[in-house]
Design an enzyme around this catalytic site. Structure first.
Site, PDB file in Angstrom:
ATOM      1  N   GLY A   1       1.726   3.544  13.755  1.00 44.87           N
ATOM      2  CA  GLY A   1       2.430   2.347  14.183  1.00 44.87           C
ATOM      3  C   GLY A   1       1.751   1.663  15.348  1.00 44.87           C
ATOM      4  O   GLY A   1       1.645   0.420  15.393  1.00 44.87           O
TER       5      GLY A   1
ATOM      6  N   CYS B   1      12.864  11.182   7.611  1.00 40.27           N
ATOM      7  CA  CYS B   1      12.755  10.667   8.980  1.00 40.27           C
ATOM      8  C   CYS B   1      14.046  10.819   9.765  1.00 40.27           C
ATOM      9  O   CYS B   1      14.019  11.021  10.982  1.00 40.27           O
ATOM     10  CB  CYS B   1      12.304   9.201   8.968  1.00 40.27           C
ATOM     11  SG  CYS B   1      13.356   8.113   7.996  1.00 40.27           S
TER      12      CYS B   1
ATOM     13  N   LYS C   1       0.847  -1.195   0.000  1.00 43.93           N
ATOM     14  CA  LYS C   1       0.000   0.000   0.000  1.00 43.93           C
ATOM     15  C   LYS C   1       0.883   1.246   0.000  1.00 43.93           C
ATOM     16  O   LYS C   1       1.546   1.547   0.987  1.00 43.93           O
ATOM     17  CB  LYS C   1      -0.910   0.042   1.224  1.00 43.93           C
ATOM     18  CG  LYS C   1      -1.828   1.274   1.216  1.00 43.93           C
ATOM     19  CD  LYS C   1      -2.149   1.751   2.611  1.00 43.93           C
ATOM     20  CE  LYS C   1      -2.847   3.101   2.609  1.00 43.93           C
ATOM     21  NZ  LYS C   1      -2.055   4.198   1.993  1.00 43.93           N
TER      22      LYS C   1
ATOM     23  N   GLU D   1       8.392  15.389  16.256  1.00 45.67           N
ATOM     24  CA  GLU D   1       8.818  15.414  14.862  1.00 45.67           C
ATOM     25  C   GLU D   1       7.924  16.360  14.066  1.00 45.67           C
ATOM     26  O   GLU D   1       6.708  16.219  14.053  1.00 45.67           O
ATOM     27  CB  GLU D   1       8.755  14.010  14.283  1.00 45.67           C
ATOM     28  CG  GLU D   1       9.320  13.897  12.883  1.00 45.67           C
ATOM     29  CD  GLU D   1       9.340  12.469  12.369  1.00 45.67           C
ATOM     30  OE1 GLU D   1      10.327  12.079  11.745  1.00 45.67           O
ATOM     31  OE2 GLU D   1       8.359  11.734  12.614  1.00 45.67           O
TER      32      GLU D   1
ATOM     33  N   GLU E   1       9.227   1.469  11.373  1.00 53.01           N
ATOM     34  CA  GLU E   1      10.184   2.572  11.389  1.00 53.01           C
ATOM     35  C   GLU E   1       9.359   3.834  11.527  1.00 53.01           C
ATOM     36  O   GLU E   1       8.627   4.219  10.620  1.00 53.01           O
ATOM     37  CB  GLU E   1      11.016   2.577  10.103  1.00 53.01           C
ATOM     38  CG  GLU E   1      12.265   3.460  10.205  1.00 53.01           C
ATOM     39  CD  GLU E   1      12.021   4.867   9.728  1.00 53.01           C
ATOM     40  OE1 GLU E   1      11.661   5.723  10.587  1.00 53.01           O
ATOM     41  OE2 GLU E   1      12.172   5.136   8.533  1.00 53.01           O
TER      42      GLU E   1
ATOM     43  N   GLY F   1       6.352   5.141   8.888  1.00 54.72           N
ATOM     44  CA  GLY F   1       5.392   6.230   9.040  1.00 54.72           C
ATOM     45  C   GLY F   1       5.378   6.755  10.458  1.00 54.72           C
ATOM     46  O   GLY F   1       6.379   6.684  11.178  1.00 54.72           O
ATOM     47  N   SER F   2       4.239   7.251  10.874  1.00 55.04           N
ATOM     48  CA  SER F   2       4.129   7.931  12.169  1.00 55.04           C
ATOM     49  C   SER F   2       3.969   6.949  13.322  1.00 55.04           C
ATOM     50  O   SER F   2       3.498   5.816  13.147  1.00 55.04           O
ATOM     51  CB  SER F   2       2.939   8.884  12.160  1.00 55.04           C
ATOM     52  OG  SER F   2       1.723   8.156  12.184  1.00 55.04           O
TER      53      SER F   2
END
Length: 495
Positions: free
Chosen positions: A247, A300, A189, A399, A265, A242-243
């Site tokens: 996650g 990231c 995806k 972040e 990650e 992603g975030s």
């Protein structure tokens, strides 16, 4: 490198409506729903992508499982998989300009970064994975003479992969090339805001000879497609970048379904520690600014917290500010542009919110802090440096994923380490010093999966990339990346 004439020849090429890839066939989503893709360069529509459904995910997973069971890929000789992955690498390289321009139109990355970080990295990653295919050996356990202990590696089966919008081709390649190399089937995806280059990559994989059903791509929203993959009872492993918020949802979905292994990650808030004895403060300031503002800070690992020893703090931050002011921001498809667009308007609002919060927390906006080039219709934000950022402030702790650099002074090495480690993240880090003993102490003390000394730049495929703490688990790149996609089987043979 890429020249302006090549870019201009393809920058306005029509992009047809995009479909899903399931079992080797490009098809519409169930019900025919689509989603408009707009370019952050000018806000204008580019094309549409299929808005996949949970039923589409079911079909994709079924196709992946059937292909895995059939064995045309999973049971193929390693040299066959190696040849196909090398062909994918060749095709990526041959279509590098097309892929880079398409990606920049989709997510706003400046073209010079895009050509290197997207098709450049993707081609190298597929080639690295291809070369590793026939070098992943099993093991013989140390036993007495009456027993033979064999440890075999086997592909897990069906791997779900969910990737973000900031570097879609690069991150997709990290994950799927390793998963495919060891014989798995994949359901992928891409991010809704950056699917186009990934879909083109899937076409190239099919052209290279990947058997039908081995790679399936379902576009659409995370709430529908991502959730369906995460909760699917026949997905064996899920790999995600992603975030942290997403996650956590994926971990819960795994627990609620078949307890599939989930590798995450989840970004970072990487410290960039500058000691007064740095070998070259001018060079450090230039590299620090260049590394941070690349892709508008939407990376990231970006060194987003600038921690500078008090005796050189004001001078060093001033140098970084001058570099920030000199950055050329604008059309990502102009080779002179050094910083492109923010991927979407929602992210632009998030970035602006961080600047406002930083000012409320006592931060000093030294340069930037506002949206720019609004007349273009695109999403552009000025390179921003905020000084006097307190360790407990939001800008220090969270972040941003945008071009807002936080600068904070420190007095001692111990304080520098406390500040560097003072967030929930632990992805990347770097520091600058000529003191060899200090360098080793910092390497040992920094809570991060990656540490760079007197530099900051990309890490080669031979080394793992991954984080600790709330930056995730597992790694991409290197031989260690394949471990995520393998099961280990022990055969205990009595002789």
């Amino acid at each position: 490198m890429i020249d302006q004439a090549t870019i201009d020849a393809i920058r306005d090429a029509a992009v047809p409506p995009q479909n899903l890839l399931i079992d080797g066939t490009w098809r519409q989503a169930r019900g025919g729903a689509t989603q408009t893709v707009s370019s952050p360069i000018n806000g204008e529509p580019l094309t549409t992508i299929a808005a996949g459904t949970a039923e589409d995910v079911d079909h994709a997973v079924a196709a992946a499982r059937a292909a895995f069971s059939k064995g045309a890929w999973s049971k193929a000789e390693p040299r066959f998989r190696k040849e196909v992955l090398h062909k994918v690498a060749d095709l990526i390289a041959a279509h590098a300009a097309e892929l880079a321009v398409l990606g920049s139109r989709d997510n706003g990355t400046e073209i010079q970064t895009s050509i290197m970080s997207e098709p450049g990295t993707a081609s190298a990653t597929f080639r690295h994975s291809a070369e590793c295919v026939d070098k992943l050996y099993g093991e013989i356990a140390p036993t007495g003479p009456a027993v033979l202990g064999m440890i075999q590696r086997a592909p897990v089966g069906v791997v779900g992969v969910i990737v973000p919008w900031n570097a879609p081709l690069m991150i997709t390649s990290w994950k799927i090339s390793a998963a495919l190399a060891v014989g798995n089937s994949v359901v992928l995806k891409p991010a809704e805001d950056a699917s186009l280059a990934v879909l083109r990559l899937a076409e190239l994989c099919m052209e290279a000879g990947l058997p039908e059903g081995v790679l399936n791509v379902v576009t659409g929203s995370g709430a529908v497609v991502g959730e369906a993959i995460a909760r699917h009872m026949d997905v064996d492993v899920l790999a995600f970048t992603g975030s942290g918020a997403v996650g956590r949802k994926l971990l819960r979905a795994s627990a609620d379904s078949n307890m599939k292994r989930v590798y995450l990650e989840l970004g970072g808030k990487s410290p960039n520690v500058v000691f007064a004895d740095a070998p070259d403060l001018d060079k450090a300031a230039m590299i620090s600014a260049k590394a941070f503002f690349k892709n508008a800070g939407q990376i990231c690992v970006t060194p987003s917290r600038l921690l500078v020893e008090e005796s050189v703090h004001d001078d060093f931050v001033a140098r970084v500010v001058e570099h920030a002011k000199a950055i050329t921001v604008g059309d990502p498809l102009d080779v002179q542009t050094q910083m492109g667009a923010i991927t979407n308007t929602t992210q632009m609002q998030t970035v602006a919110g961080f600047v406002a919060a930083a000012a409320e927390d006592g931060g000093d906006v030294r340069t930037g802090g506002t949206a720019i080039l609004e007349e273009t219709g695109g999403s552009y934000f000025a390179p921003t440096v905020v000084g006097s950022v307190a360790p407990k402030s939001r800008l220090f702790q969270e972040e941003v994923f945008g071009p807002v650099l936080a600068a904070t002074p420190f007095k001692t090495e111990d304080e520098a380490l406390r500040l560097a480690n003072g967030t929930v993240y632990g992805l990347a880090s770097c520091f600058w010093t000529e003191n060899l003993s200090r360098a080793h102490r910092m390497i040992a003390g920094l809570e991060a999966g990656m540490v760079q000394v007197n530099s900051f730049g990309p890490i080669d495929n031979v080394a793992p990339m991954g984080g600790v703490k709330q930056s995730g688990n597992g790694v991409d790149k290197s031989l260690h990346a394949f471990e995520k996609y393998l099961n280990y089987k022990t055969a205990w043979v009595h002789l």
